[in-house]
Design an enzyme around this catalytic site. Structure first.
Site, PDB file in Angstrom:
ATOM      1  N   ASP A 485      19.939  27.087  56.159  1.00 22.77           N
ATOM      2  CA  ASP A 485      19.529  28.630  56.129  1.00 22.77           C
ATOM      3  C   ASP A 485      20.842  29.110  56.167  1.00 22.77           C
ATOM      4  O   ASP A 485      21.946  28.560  56.555  1.00 22.77           O
ATOM      5  CB  ASP A 485      18.733  29.006  57.249  1.00 22.77           C
ATOM      6  N   ASP A 850      17.524  28.524  61.954  1.00 28.33           N
ATOM      7  CA  ASP A 850      17.637  29.307  63.261  1.00 28.33           C
ATOM      8  C   ASP A 850      16.176  29.469  63.668  1.00 28.33           C
ATOM      9  O   ASP A 850      16.010  30.194  64.797  1.00 28.33           O
ATOM     10  CB  ASP A 850      18.207  30.807  63.125  1.00 28.33           C
ATOM     11  N   ASP A 854      11.881  29.167  59.230  1.00 27.03           N
ATOM     12  CA  ASP A 854      12.443  27.972  58.833  1.00 27.03           C
ATOM     13  C   ASP A 854      11.208  26.911  59.383  1.00 27.03           C
ATOM     14  O   ASP A 854      11.637  25.754  59.347  1.00 27.03           O
ATOM     15  CB  ASP A 854      13.860  27.466  59.132  1.00 27.03           C
TER      16      ASP A 854
END
Length: 1217
Positions: A485, A850, A854
């Site tokens: 990410d 994080d 996700d």
């Protein structure tokens, strides 16, 4: 027949991740009686087999029948594992309820005509059939002839249905019906009793075989090693049971409070009622009092609220929820809200931290899902029933065990033949044959393999990386692609304000820099920044998204709760008031009231608010979001002509850019504001300008990405941010190396007369002044010769383009993915889908994020690493307490070390079994065997100690540019075991035959009395007689022999040297000498063996059951053992572990990797038209899913094998070298 087969089986959860095949069976009494008799006759062995294989139990007890008549169902997973689950069909009787129910088939039992309950209940019997699978209840639908999930409101309900059927609540009778059918609204995790956990562990097939082995050994007096293994096994089982029990208790405590929430619901015609949350049913009208922990999933129908969804997302950021609109169309409510239906849904386990009534009564929500059907229930189920690991190591290990067991069976038959030939009594023959059978499967194997993972887990813990799925550590050793990410992972979590770029008269104005310290001047742009956010005032503190918080702080305005002075025009008293702060610039507006929010979502990439300026009788709409998205809703004449160029100027420098827009809303009543649709609000806006924010790279990002690149591990960025920003961050972090080409892939949906298209645009970099890079899109002719660039190109695309390619250009997807590096504007669902597509190409995928958006991708990846410490990290196998990507190389290093250790231990234990098997088989030839203390020395002093310490060698500090083997059944490993077995066989047979040729040799077993008489200088007859029989050996004198005395030192030294040979250090582990305990044990064991070989001590000879031999023969034994070690070490190190040699063999033999991504890379390297640059391709007629590029490709050129290459294939070890 086809119909009967169709009735016999069906699909459960069709199209879902947990799809299952279900088969119907009916129990037969005769079959049950026969199975019971067989179980008694086999002493319970058949029951054990049925426990291991539930499908066999069903097939033995039952006959196939239509599902409608079944009393037992067999469920089978549709994945490659095809696991079976047996379930009993339960019958529920509604006649047990305390009130009469209509038995008329025409009258529905519940008012909701979409409900499955009406189709499930048989009338007039008032019965329904159901099964409970993985905590979810399914009822039999009599009309559609399949099992369907209950405990939720059907998705086919429209907004109108939800408001009018459930808005006022259910009747008490309907509640009772639903409670009986759906079950309690409880997420109950049973604390498993210790006895049940123990039984599950003990009934493991390996432990059952181990129990048989140890019983046999104990009966033959081999007590010491048997006791050692029993102690080790008991410790292993106790630790496992303790760990499982602790997990069970933790999970129970995590969900226990959920079931004890007191709630208030509205009952139709009766008013409010207080009850326990476990009594809630789908359709109940729930009243939200204020701060409140949600015990179910519910859809908001009146008022708004703010919730903390950190349990689901990992971010402790308040999320605003808005009520479901009251529209009268028949469209399903989720479809009406498109992808953003979640903005109306309150999820179970989240915390309501603020409610805002609409003025028409309290905040109300309709219960959508209960129990394990909820979001929290789904999370708990994913922990209780994790997805099985598809890792070749474990399946290969099982195959190896089967091979060793087969070797044992061969030994059993051999021993049977030898002992029967010599006329040994049947009982002794059977015992000796079974002993040889047990030699080949080392009982220490499970403990040894687990030890390596335990060591790795401890080392990871020291680096603040925590693991909830230890088996995945080995899998980390195979990772060859890592997805990251961007925000909060590669870049800093917080954003710094850089400046604003306002517009006026269709032109961008002078930049306002926040670094100057000047207050932001009043303008519609300032009003938008002050009001267009989801911030809330909670106990005097402003809370919300960090980006919103920074933007709001930049205006120097302040937030207050509504009070009498500002609450006019019938506004709700819970509206938020924004006022200029003491440091704000002069403003003609005293305050702004935010009346309604349309929240931000990553799928919509925008948010908007309806606000009112004090002193005005109309309303204003303010919007903020991704610049490309916001401009779509703006009038084109208000967007500056150089918008794209200006946006690019900032994004290529790595800035985060937010666009803002505004329009006046001509409405007089607050009630109209509450009911207006979002699409009417978000149209015909005026573009206000850009907000520029800095998002710096974390200092650890660049060196980590460089380390991964040097180790030939691909890195990919998957972000929700702007594409140009992502490209710049990738270049600045050197995820895209200098000099590489970036090709933008833009795909468009098909329109009325135009098919779907893909445009390929080359992004070029030019130096523009000292140290300044400017990136622009070259739309001219192809400036790079078609054949150049090779693999130095990277594809970049948005989530929208990914979706179009996924749907319309499926054959293109693998081509793009093998060189795709940047995926921007990706929704959470697209992130998961992309990880899955990478896995289909046979990549081992790591995902580092994080935790915010996700969670799905972290669960999908082979190794998900969450940088968040919130509860959402439960979704991820690994959690790093250090919030940067340094954890990724640490995890891969430890994974590689653990994997190599597992292979080393497995090879060693296999060789140890073969060494003992060969030695014992040779002695069996003349009815002899090794003594108990001889076995004890090999088993405890060497093997047990070696296995417990071999894996403690630390990971090598530098990542090698290739991965270790991932398959046990790979040529180098199989050759290693085969050649070492050959060396052992040759040396032991030579020693066995040579000792017979010596002039001093005597067949002790045949001439025992003569031999004893000649040994009076060494010991007395009594002591040796006592020695022969005192160790509980079967046949007196079967141990004491020159063959045993010769073979034991050779076998023992072989065990020690094999441990050394298989304990390779570089390139994946530190050198062997750094493992001090292991090195010390090897040296000590070798020293002790040499001492026993050369000593003349009576005590040693009597204890070890040896016969003294001449010194020259002992030297010869040692020399033979050392020569074997030198040959084995040379073959292992110089040939079998010689990567260059295997690469040469691979090249000469024309053998190529069968992994998907390697196949595509080879194909694309030979394709002169790839990569495409500055052209547009259109989808064809959809035949075979291929795209047609008329300028470059004819239909004949499409390879036939493309579709075949999309399937999964396994990858052999030597193809990875």
């Amino acid at each position: 027949m086809e119909n009967s087969k169709g009735d016999h089986q069906a699909l459960l959860n069709q199209g879902d991740e947990n799809e299952l095949e279900v088969f119907g069976y009916r129990t037969q009494k005769l079959r049950r009686a026969l199975c019971l008799l067989a179980s008694v006759l086999t002493g319970g062995a058949l029951l054990l087999v049925f426990y291991w294989r539930p499908q066999w139990s069903v097939w033995a007890h039952c006959i196939p029948c239509p599902l409608q008549e079944a009393d037992t169902v067999l469920l089978r997973t549709v994945d490659e594992f095809q696991r079976y689950i047996r379930k009993k069909v339960i019958c529920l009787c509604l006649s047990t309820l305390k009130f009469p129910l209509s038995k008329n088939p025409e009258e529905p039992l519940v008012a909701d005509h979409h409900s499955i309950i009406n189709q499930a209940v048989l009338k007039p019997e008032l019965k329904l059939r159901c099964i409970q699978v993985q905590k979810i209840r399914y009822v039999w639908d009599n009309s559609e002839k399949q099992f369907k999930k209950v405990g939720l409101l059907e998705d086919s309900n429209s907004c109108y249905d939800i408001h009018h059927t459930f808005g006022l609540g259910l009747t008490s009778e309907e509640q009772e019906v639903r409670r009986l059918v759906c079950g309690p609204n409880a997420i109950e995790v049973e604390i498993q009793p210790i006895w049940k956990l123990l039984v599950k562990q003990v009934l493991n097939p390996f432990y059952v075989f181990q129990a048989f082995t140890l019983t046999l050994w104990l009966s033959q007096g081999y007590i010491e090693y048997s006791v050692a293994i029993i102690i080790l096994s008991v410790i292993s089982i106790v630790l496992t049971v303790y760990d499982l029990r602790q997990q069970s208790v933790k999970l129970h405590n995590l969900v226990e409070d959920h079931n004890k929430v007191q709630v208030t619901i509205n009952i139709k015609d009766k008013g409010l009622q207080h009850l326990e949350s476990r009594l809630l049913v789908p359709g109940d009208a729930l009243i939200l009092p204020g701060k409140f922990s949600l015990p179910c999933d519910a859809v908001l129908i009146d008022g708004s609220c703010v919730v903390n969804e950190s349990m689901l997302t990992g971010e402790s950021i308040p999320v605003a929820k808005t009520p479901l609109p009251q529209t009268e169309n028949t469209m399903p409510w989720k479809s009406h809200s498109l992808e953003d239906y979640r903005r109306h849904v309150l999820f179970c386990g989240t915390e309501v931290i603020q409610v805002k009534p609409s003025g028409q009564g309290p905040v109300r929500a309709v219960v959508l899902q209960t129990g394990y059907n909820t979001a929290k229930g789904d999370l708990v189920r994913s922990i209780l029933y994790p997805r099985p690991l598809n890792f070749k190591l474990y399946s290969d290990a099982f195959k190896f065990m089967v091979f060793l067991a087969c070797l044992g069976v061969v030994g059993f038959l051999y021993a049977l033949g030898v002992y029967m030939y010599h006329g040994v009594p049947p009982r002794d023959t059977a015992t000796m044959s079974l002993l040889l059978l047990t030699v080949t499967v080392p009982p220490v194997l499970p403990a040894a393999l687990t030890t390596g993972i335990v060591y790795a887990q401890k080392r990871l813990k020291k680096k603040k990386i925590f693991c909830i799925s230890p088996q995945r550590i080995n899998m980390c050793g195979q990772i060859n692609l890592v997805c990251f990410d961007k925000t909060g992972t590669l870049t800093e979590d917080g954003l710094d304000l850089w400046g604003t770029v306002p517009t006026a008269d269709n032109c961008f104005q002078e930049v306002h820099s926040f670094a100057s310290g000047r207050a932001l001047p009043w303008s519609p742009l300032c009003a938008a920044m002050a009001s267009c956010h989801s911030l809330i005032l909670l106990e005097g503190t402003i809370q919300g998204d960090p980006l919103d918080l920074k933007m709001f702080e930049g205006t120097a305005w302040k937030m207050e709760d509504c009070n009498v002075d500002y609450c006019k025009f019938g506004m709700s008293d819970s509206s938020t008031i924004i006022k200029p702060g003491p440091k704000a610039s002069q403003s003609p507006v005293k305050a702004i009231t935010i009346l309604r929010q349309f929240p931000f979502s990553s799928s919509l990439q925008r948010m908007s608010v309806i606000a009112q300026l004090t002193g005005e009788d109309h309303f204003h709409v303010y919007m903020k979001g991704a610049p490309e998205m916001v401009t779509r809703f703006c009038r084109s004449e208000t967007v500056p002509q150089n918008f794209s160029q200006e946006l690019r100027n900032y994004t290529i420098q790595g800035f985060r850019v937010i666009a803002l827009a505004h329009k006046a809303l001509k409405m007089g009543k607050i009630s109209e504001v509450e009911s207006i649709a979002r699409d009417k609000v978000e149209s015909e806006l005026t573009f206000l300008g850009l907000l520029i924010m800095e998002n710096r790279l974390k200092k650890e990002t660049k060196p980590v990405l460089k380390e991964l690149s040097e180790a030939c591990i691909r890195t990919v960025m998957i972000t929700g941010d702007n594409l140009q920003t992502a490209i710049t961050v990738a270049k600045n972090s050197e995820m895209i190396p200098r000099g590489s080409q970036v090709i933008l892939v833009e795909a468009n949906e098909p329109e009325e007369f135009v098919p779907a298209s893909v445009t390929w645009q080359l992004v070029e970099s030019q130096e523009n002044g000292p140290g300044k890079n400017e990136t622009y899109i070259n739309i001219g002719s192809n400036s790079v010769p078609a054949g150049e660039g090779g693999s130095c190109y990277h594809f970049a695309m948005t989530g929208k383009s990914y979706q179009v390619i996924f749907q319309h250009f499926n054959s293109l997807l693998p081509k793009i993915l093998v060189n795709g590096t940047i995926f921007a504007r990706m929704s959470p669902g697209q992130k998961s889908s992309l990880v899955e597509e990478f896995q289909k190409l046979n990549y081992y995928v790591g995902m580092c994020g994080d935790g915010a958006n996700d969670c799905g991708a972290l669960k999908m990846a082979h190794a998900g690493i969450s940088l968040s410490e919130q509860e959402a990290s439960v979704a991820s196998p690994f959690t790093s307490k250090t919030a940067n990507i340094e954890c990724v190389p640490h995890l891969i290093k430890e994974g590689r070390a653990a994997l190599v250790s597992s292979f080393g231990v497995f090879k060693y234990l296999t060789m140890y079994a073969i060494i003992q098997f060969i030695g014992t088989s040779l002695l069996y030839w003349q009815l002899q065997l090794f003594g108990n203390y001889q076995y004890l020395m090999q088993d405890v002093a060497i093997t047990l100690m070696v296995c417990l310490t071999m894996s403690s060698t630390h990971a090598h500090p530098k990542l090698a540019p290739y991965r270790p083997a991932g398959h046990l059944l790979s040529p180098p490993l199989l050759l290693s075991i085969f050649l070492n077995s050959c060396f052992t066989l040759i040396v032991q047979i030579c020693a066995f035959l040579c000792v017979k040729q010596q002039p001093w040799y005597c067949d002790v077993s045949r001439y025992r009395e003569c031999f004893l008489a000649n040994q009076n200088n060494f010991s007395t007859n009594v002591s040796l007689e006592r020695n022969w029989t005192g160790n509980a050996t079967l046949i007196p004198g079967s141990i004491l022999s020159f063959e045993t005395t010769t073979l034991w030192p050779i076998a023992t030294v072989n065990c020690i040297t094999t441990a050394f040979v298989f304990s390779k250090g570089k390139p994946f582990r530190k050198p062997i000498y750094t493992n001090y305990v292991f090195s010390f044990l090897l040296i000590s064991a070798l020293g002790l063996t040499i001492f026993i070989l050369f000593t003349d001590s009576q005590v040693v000879y009597r204890g070890m059951e040896f016969i003294p031999t001449i010194t020259s023969w002992r030297v010869l034994i040692l020399v033979a053992a050392l020569i074997q070690f030198c040959v084995a070490y040379f073959v292992e190190d110089a040939i079998l572990q010689n990567r260059e040699l295997w690469l040469l063999i691979k090249k000469k033999s024309g053998f190529y990797s069968k992994s998907q991504y390697k196949s595509w890379q080879r194909k694309l390297a030979e394709d002169s038209t790839w990569p495409p640059r500055n052209r547009t391709d259109y989808s064809g007629d959809g035949k075979n899913g291929f795209y047609i590029n008329q300028g470059y490709e004819s239909s004949e050129q499409i390879p036939r094998g493309k579709l075949e290459l999309r399937g999964q294939t396994t990858e052999h070890f030597w193809t990875r070298l």
